[in-house]
Write a protein that holds these residues in place. Structure first.
Motif, mmCIF file in Angstrom:
data_model
loop_
_atom_site.group_PDB
_atom_site.id
_atom_site.type_symbol
_atom_site.label_atom_id
_atom_site.label_comp_id
_atom_site.label_asym_id
_atom_site.label_seq_id
_atom_site.Cartn_x
_atom_site.Cartn_y
_atom_site.Cartn_z
ATOM 1 N N TYR A 16 0.820 -1.223 0.000
ATOM 2 C CA TYR A 16 0.000 0.000 0.000
ATOM 3 C C TYR A 16 0.850 1.268 0.000
ATOM 4 O O TYR A 16 0.621 2.186 -0.792
ATOM 5 C CB TYR A 16 -0.924 -0.011 1.222
ATOM 6 C CG TYR A 16 -1.742 1.244 1.387
ATOM 7 C CD1 TYR A 16 -2.875 1.461 0.616
ATOM 8 C CD2 TYR A 16 -1.369 2.217 2.320
ATOM 9 C CE1 TYR A 16 -3.634 2.617 0.763
ATOM 10 C CE2 TYR A 16 -2.128 3.374 2.468
ATOM 11 C CZ TYR A 16 -3.250 3.566 1.687
ATOM 12 O OH TYR A 16 -3.993 4.713 1.834
ATOM 13 N N ASP A 17 1.823 1.324 0.891
ATOM 14 C CA ASP A 17 2.602 2.555 1.043
ATOM 15 C C ASP A 17 3.407 2.914 -0.201
ATOM 16 O O ASP A 17 3.646 4.091 -0.472
ATOM 17 C CB ASP A 17 3.542 2.450 2.247
ATOM 18 C CG ASP A 17 2.789 2.468 3.564
ATOM 19 O OD1 ASP A 17 1.660 3.005 3.594
ATOM 20 O OD2 ASP A 17 3.318 1.940 4.561
ATOM 21 N N ALA A 18 3.843 1.909 -0.958
ATOM 22 C CA ALA A 18 4.726 2.157 -2.102
ATOM 23 C C ALA A 18 3.974 2.526 -3.382
ATOM 24 O O ALA A 18 4.592 2.923 -4.364
ATOM 25 C CB ALA A 18 5.601 0.931 -2.361
ATOM 26 N N VAL A 19 2.664 2.389 -3.377
ATOM 27 C CA VAL A 19 1.881 2.618 -4.597
ATOM 28 C C VAL A 19 1.140 3.946 -4.488
ATOM 29 O O VAL A 19 0.453 4.200 -3.494
ATOM 30 C CB VAL A 19 0.880 1.470 -4.837
ATOM 31 C CG1 VAL A 19 -0.008 1.770 -6.041
ATOM 32 C CG2 VAL A 19 1.615 0.152 -5.024
ATOM 33 N N SER A 20 1.255 4.762 -5.515
ATOM 34 C CA SER A 20 0.539 6.042 -5.553
ATOM 35 C C SER A 20 -0.598 5.972 -6.568
ATOM 36 O O SER A 20 -0.636 5.073 -7.424
ATOM 37 C CB SER A 20 1.493 7.169 -5.947
ATOM 38 O OG SER A 20 1.889 7.019 -7.303
ATOM 39 N N MET A 21 -1.489 6.920 -6.479
ATOM 40 C CA MET A 21 -2.561 7.016 -7.470
ATOM 41 C C MET A 21 -1.971 7.265 -8.858
ATOM 42 O O MET A 21 -2.485 6.774 -9.863
ATOM 43 C CB MET A 21 -3.530 8.123 -7.085
ATOM 44 C CG MET A 21 -4.273 7.894 -5.775
ATOM 45 S SD MET A 21 -5.466 6.523 -5.851
ATOM 46 C CE MET A 21 -6.967 7.431 -6.279
ATOM 47 N N ARG A 22 -0.876 7.980 -8.901
ATOM 48 C CA ARG A 22 -0.195 8.227 -10.176
ATOM 49 C C ARG A 22 0.332 6.911 -10.768
ATOM 50 O O ARG A 22 0.271 6.699 -11.982
ATOM 51 C CB ARG A 22 0.951 9.217 -9.970
ATOM 52 C CG ARG A 22 1.616 9.692 -11.252
ATOM 53 C CD ARG A 22 2.610 10.791 -10.963
ATOM 54 N NE ARG A 22 1.984 11.972 -10.395
ATOM 55 C CZ ARG A 22 1.372 12.903 -11.114
ATOM 56 N NH1 ARG A 22 1.321 12.802 -12.439
ATOM 57 N NH2 ARG A 22 0.822 13.952 -10.533
ATOM 58 N N ASP A 23 0.836 6.013 -9.897
ATOM 59 C CA ASP A 23 1.304 4.708 -10.369
ATOM 60 C C ASP A 23 0.163 3.914 -10.999
ATOM 61 O O ASP A 23 0.325 3.278 -12.038
ATOM 62 C CB ASP A 23 1.899 3.889 -9.209
ATOM 63 C CG ASP A 23 3.165 4.502 -8.637
ATOM 64 O OD1 ASP A 23 3.922 5.130 -9.403
ATOM 65 O OD2 ASP A 23 3.383 4.347 -7.421
ATOM 66 N N VAL A 24 -0.978 3.945 -10.337
ATOM 67 C CA VAL A 24 -2.140 3.211 -10.854
ATOM 68 C C VAL A 24 -2.573 3.814 -12.188
ATOM 69 O O VAL A 24 -2.878 3.087 -13.143
ATOM 70 C CB VAL A 24 -3.304 3.240 -9.837
ATOM 71 C CG1 VAL A 24 -4.530 2.540 -10.418
ATOM 72 C CG2 VAL A 24 -2.883 2.583 -8.524
ATOM 73 N N ALA A 25 -2.580 5.137 -12.256
ATOM 74 C CA ALA A 25 -2.962 5.804 -13.501
ATOM 75 C C ALA A 25 -2.032 5.396 -14.642
ATOM 76 O O ALA A 25 -2.488 5.103 -15.755
ATOM 77 C CB ALA A 25 -2.933 7.325 -13.315
ATOM 78 N N ALA A 26 -0.731 5.349 -14.368
ATOM 79 C CA ALA A 26 0.233 4.962 -15.403
ATOM 80 C C ALA A 26 0.015 3.518 -15.834
ATOM 81 O O ALA A 26 0.151 3.173 -17.019
ATOM 82 C CB ALA A 26 1.660 5.148 -14.881
ATOM 83 N N GLU A 27 -0.344 2.668 -14.881
ATOM 84 C CA GLU A 27 -0.559 1.243 -15.182
ATOM 85 C C GLU A 27 -1.706 1.037 -16.161
ATOM 86 O O GLU A 27 -1.704 0.088 -16.941
ATOM 87 C CB GLU A 27 -0.834 0.492 -13.875
ATOM 88 C CG GLU A 27 -0.986 -1.007 -14.005
ATOM 89 C CD GLU A 27 0.322 -1.757 -14.190
ATOM 90 O OE1 GLU A 27 0.269 -2.983 -14.415
ATOM 91 O OE2 GLU A 27 1.399 -1.133 -14.123
ATOM 92 N N VAL A 28 -2.693 1.910 -16.109
ATOM 93 C CA VAL A 28 -3.860 1.763 -16.990
ATOM 94 C C VAL A 28 -3.899 2.841 -18.086
ATOM 95 O O VAL A 28 -4.926 3.007 -18.754
ATOM 96 C CB VAL A 28 -5.185 1.784 -16.189
ATOM 97 C CG1 VAL A 28 -5.317 0.534 -15.342
ATOM 98 C CG2 VAL A 28 -5.290 3.044 -15.329
ATOM 99 N N SER A 29 -2.788 3.545 -18.234
ATOM 100 C CA SER A 29 -2.670 4.587 -19.276
ATOM 101 C C SER A 29 -3.781 5.637 -19.168
ATOM 102 O O SER A 29 -4.441 5.984 -20.153
ATOM 103 C CB SER A 29 -2.667 3.955 -20.670
ATOM 104 O OG SER A 29 -1.598 3.055 -20.809
#
Length: 200
Positions: free
Chosen positions: A24-37
């Protein structure tokens, strides 16, 4: 499935992969956004913050085995068969769904009380109650809640040891086979429940 629903599912699946891999701590909303383009704004449109995202991600992943388990339980009335069905379902899910198992372990280790309470109330309490009731229906003087916790603990413990067991004295790859593990735990539980009954 409408576009909004399919987009949410896409986001939840991507978040599950990231949270399982990195925590949880290492993942940002920006990371998730990048993962799904997508842009972060798109993620925030569907989930108000990261806490909402992790909660819905956990429900999305941890409730996935529920329909198959419910199907089994709907056709199984005998208490021991209910317990066996739960053990077999949970063992195979832990061993065969890496995202599921990693999220379970991460959440237990993180120990975030609010998230654990949410997951318990949203996903865990129903199957837990079904198993505890089946344990109680078997009779005996033991505590059905503790027995249910012990069943879950054995399953998680066997999963955690699976990669190491073949290097232990006498260990073989078969000891990490979910079919073998499921039968073994069911045998132990049946033996314990029989001992409870004979102790009365």
């Amino acid at each position: 499935m409408n576009d909004n629903s399919s987009t949410r599912t896409l986001i939840l699946s991507a978040a599950a992969r990231l949270f399982a891999a990195d925590g949880y701590d290492a993942v940002s909303m920006r990371d998730v956004a990048a993962e799904v383009s997508m842009t972060p704004a798109n993620i925030y449109y569907h989930f108000k913050d990261k806490d909402a995202l992790i909660r819905e991600t956990l429900v999305h992943v941890l409730s996935a085995p529920a329909p198959s388990l419910e199907t089994i339980l709907a056709t199984t009335q005998a208490p021991l068969e209910v317990i066996d069905a739960f053990i077999d379902s949970f063992v195979h899910t832990m061993f065969e769904d890496r995202i599921f198992s990693k999220l379970v372990l991460r959440e237990l280790l993180d120990g975030d009380v609010d998230r654990l309470k949410y997951v318990a109330e949203t996903v865990v309490n129903h199957p837990f109650s079904v198993v505890a009731r089946a344990v109680a229906d078997c009779g005996g003087g033991g505590d059905p809640v503790l027995m249910t916790v012990s069943i879950i603990g054995m399953i998680i413990g066997h999963f955690q040891m699976a990669a190491m067991i073949c290097y232990a004295p006498g260990g073989t790859p078969e000891h990490a086979d979910p079919r073998v593990v499921s039968r073994h735990i069911s045998t132990l539980v049946r033996s314990a429940l029989k001992a409870w009954g004979s102790a009365d």
